[in-house]
Motif scaffolding. Sequence first.
Motif, PDB file in Angstrom:
ATOM      1  N   ALA A 216       3.753  13.450  10.926  1.00  0.00           N
ATOM      2  CA  ALA A 216       4.474  12.242  11.336  1.00  0.00           C
ATOM      3  C   ALA A 216       5.573  11.911  10.345  1.00  0.00           C
ATOM      4  O   ALA A 216       6.669  11.476  10.718  1.00  0.00           O
ATOM      5  N   MET A 217       5.295  12.117   9.044  1.00  0.00           N
ATOM      6  CA  MET A 217       6.296  11.861   8.005  1.00  0.00           C
ATOM      7  C   MET A 217       7.501  12.775   8.191  1.00  0.00           C
ATOM      8  O   MET A 217       8.661  12.342   8.137  1.00  0.00           O
ATOM      9  N   SER A 230       8.037   4.510   6.574  1.00  0.00           N
ATOM     10  CA  SER A 230       7.443   3.583   5.602  1.00  0.00           C
ATOM     11  C   SER A 230       5.967   3.337   5.913  1.00  0.00           C
ATOM     12  O   SER A 230       5.113   3.347   5.018  1.00  0.00           O
ATOM     13  N   LYS A 231       5.646   3.135   7.198  1.00  0.00           N
ATOM     14  CA  LYS A 231       4.249   2.906   7.583  1.00  0.00           C
ATOM     15  C   LYS A 231       3.388   4.137   7.310  1.00  0.00           C
ATOM     16  O   LYS A 231       2.244   4.024   6.860  1.00  0.00           O
ATOM     17  N   SER A 249      -1.955   9.020  -4.136  1.00  0.00           N
ATOM     18  CA  SER A 249      -1.952   7.647  -3.622  1.00  0.00           C
ATOM     19  C   SER A 249      -0.812   6.854  -4.241  1.00  0.00           C
ATOM     20  O   SER A 249      -0.083   6.127  -3.554  1.00  0.00           O
ATOM     21  N   PHE A 250      -0.645   6.989  -5.553  1.00  0.00           N
ATOM     22  CA  PHE A 250       0.424   6.269  -6.255  1.00  0.00           C
ATOM     23  C   PHE A 250       1.789   6.762  -5.788  1.00  0.00           C
ATOM     24  O   PHE A 250       2.738   5.987  -5.617  1.00  0.00           O
ATOM     25  N   LYS A 251       1.896   8.093  -5.565  1.00  0.00           N
ATOM     26  CA  LYS A 251       3.161   8.692  -5.117  1.00  0.00           C
ATOM     27  C   LYS A 251       3.615   8.088  -3.784  1.00  0.00           C
ATOM     28  O   LYS A 251       4.767   7.685  -3.620  1.00  0.00           O
ATOM     29  N   TYR A 252       2.681   8.012  -2.826  1.00  0.00           N
ATOM     30  CA  TYR A 252       3.080   7.539  -1.495  1.00  0.00           C
ATOM     31  C   TYR A 252       3.262   6.024  -1.437  1.00  0.00           C
ATOM     32  O   TYR A 252       4.066   5.532  -0.650  1.00  0.00           O
ATOM     33  N   ILE A 253       2.517   5.291  -2.270  1.00  0.00           N
ATOM     34  CA  ILE A 253       2.742   3.834  -2.248  1.00  0.00           C
ATOM     35  C   ILE A 253       4.121   3.500  -2.802  1.00  0.00           C
ATOM     36  O   ILE A 253       4.802   2.588  -2.336  1.00  0.00           O
ATOM     37  N   LYS A 254       4.555   4.283  -3.824  1.00  0.00           N
ATOM     38  CA  LYS A 254       5.917   4.076  -4.337  1.00  0.00           C
ATOM     39  C   LYS A 254       6.948   4.440  -3.283  1.00  0.00           C
ATOM     40  O   LYS A 254       7.959   3.749  -3.116  1.00  0.00           O
ATOM     41  N   GLN A 255       6.691   5.528  -2.559  1.00  0.00           N
ATOM     42  CA  GLN A 255       7.618   5.935  -1.499  1.00  0.00           C
ATOM     43  C   GLN A 255       7.691   4.864  -0.413  1.00  0.00           C
ATOM     44  O   GLN A 255       8.772   4.544   0.083  1.00  0.00           O
TER      45      GLN A 255
END
Length: 726
Positions: A216-217, A230-231, A249-255
């Motif tokens: 999906a990304m 973003s979602k 997890s940290f990588k994608y939350i920053k993205q």
Amino acid sequence: MKYFILTILFFTTAINAQKKTNAKVALDSTNYYIELANFHKKNNNFRSSQDYIQKAIEFAEIKKDIQAQADAYSFLGSVYFELKKIEDAIQTYDKSIKLYSTQKPSSNQAYALYNLGVCYVEMKDYSKAEFYFKGAENIYEIIEIPEAKEMVNLQKGIVYRAKGENQLALSILNTIIIKPDEEDHFKTKAEALYQIGLIEAENNRNNLAINYLTKAMELSTKNKNFELKSKVAKSLSEVYEKMIDINNSFKYIKQHIRIRDSIKEIINKRVGTEDFLSFKQAEQLKSIDQMNRENKEQQRANKFSKLISILSIALISILSLLSLSLYKNNIIRSQSNKQLLDKNQELQIAKDKAEKASKARAEFLSTVSHELRTPLNAINGITHLLIEENPKKSQLQYLTSLKFSGDYLLTFINDILEINRVESENIEIESINVNVKQLLSDLHNSFKDLASKNNNEFILEIDEKIPDHLIGDPTKLSQIFINLINNALKFTKNGKVSIGASVVKTENDISTVHFEIADTGIGIPIEKQSSIFESFSQGSVEINRKYGGTGLGLAIVKRLVSLLGGEIQLVSSQGIGSTFSFDIDFKLGQQTFVEVKKQYDESIFVHKKVLVVEDNKINQMITKKMLENKEIICELVDNGEEAIEMVRSNEYDLILMDVHLPGINGTEATEKIRVFNKTIPVIALTAISLNENREMLLSFGMNDVVTKPFNPDNFYKVIANQLSSI
């Protein structure tokens, strides 16, 4: 954003199509106003957009252009949706769809149904959402736009997932993701992958969830759908968090945060073409100056590069620690919010259960009370007929007792219906001229006999300063006084009962009147005074057995006084007496003249021909006998269809129409009779329930209403009044 883009495309298509069929569109045409409304909407000027779309609606109504009206209402629905006024959007889309339904099936109609389904998704009413998505899907099939079904199917899949029906959701979503990217006309594939990823995450199949979310990304990046991207990034972060993979997890939350902030910046920063070119030129000049300065300072920068590197590493380490701390705090906050949400849901469920229980109680009591009226009509009617036939003295005593019991049961049923009606708030307050002094005087006269039976002194004290003409609801006032006076006289023997009314103040065309009903009866114990106004509440079981009653009178009084803007007050001592008082504000009225109706002459009944429409055989017999006692010619039918044909082929002076009939009911039959006979009087016969009222029945073309069980005097009086008006 997707909804906004689809809406713009829809109305742009609709407007262009209309322009092709009408090249000479006037400046005040519907399409012109829709264009202006669309322009202001795109610029977030919703106030002007609403003004212009209202002009479009008015112009379309004048021209009687149904298609244009439907398009305008559909556009207005999209405006309400973007303003988050979902209920207004639903009402407006409903109007649009009703108008579209009178035209040939079209893509505009299908899109309006689709948007209405989206509104119900927002309201979490998924059953209605499914209904309207199905309607849109059917129309797309009729007009042969099968590719549009992808958009509808995606929403259906989202609805099934929200309802927890994951298997149904997967069966739909999988049909979308298997299509090649080049056939993804409505860009639904990325959203479908995202929804499947959420389902797999909910089922703790984390690796599958990551696989679908990653696809999906990629597809949302290709489609430049940054909102979806973003979602997806946020969901990936949550899945990796569950897998205790903190780095990813940290990588994608920053993205997620970076994309979200970029979207906000893009939306808020709207630069025109000329401004953009000027901006680029200034940036280029600034870049050249910067390069020159960097060349001059390069040597000095090299000297400090090692120090800067060390400081940068230290700073990055500190920022990483701070970010990690912030991330953990967000996790704790999310958990706390989830706990609060769960508690709120529990409270909402408890509230819904309580409301359903209250509604079920009211409907049950109303249904039982309503159904009791039919056999009670037979009891009271036959008793009345037997009393009129000069029975033996020994039989008269039994018949009188039977009549008393029937009247008592009828009073009980009426009290139950009244308390249900006032508690359900299905009640309207009249604002008409009322003479309070005359009203109290009439009530005083009507209760004199009851006062004398208990050897009570019955006093009326009225302040002459009370204006003769006030604006109020005489029916509700009468109900209040009748209940209070009846209680005072019933619970007082060899004592004194007084009715008082006085002006508290009169200013700004408002007169405040204080009412007071006092007695020297048995009184109310202090411990019972807090509950005496509750339904089915009396002082004690002994009082109920000794004095009778339903325990509903004071509950009705309290509710009616509150509806009129007052508050009932009680002062009472056991063995000394009770005083009930309240204040009501009245607007000052104007003098009116009411024509006094003359009493009817029984000769008006002789040889009149009446059609009785009644399906209950016992009620037929009673009604016919009561009419024939007055020398009225009576014919009987037991259904609405036959009644219509009888009136069409025969001459009648009057119709007695039962409201509840097999087949078409009495109101429908009356409407059909009014098509070809507008003059014959029609009197409704009904056991009025919680959802019925006199005004509703009269709106169907009936002239008057008689409630079951019949009060003989009122029954004959209503018939005489209608016969005299012929």
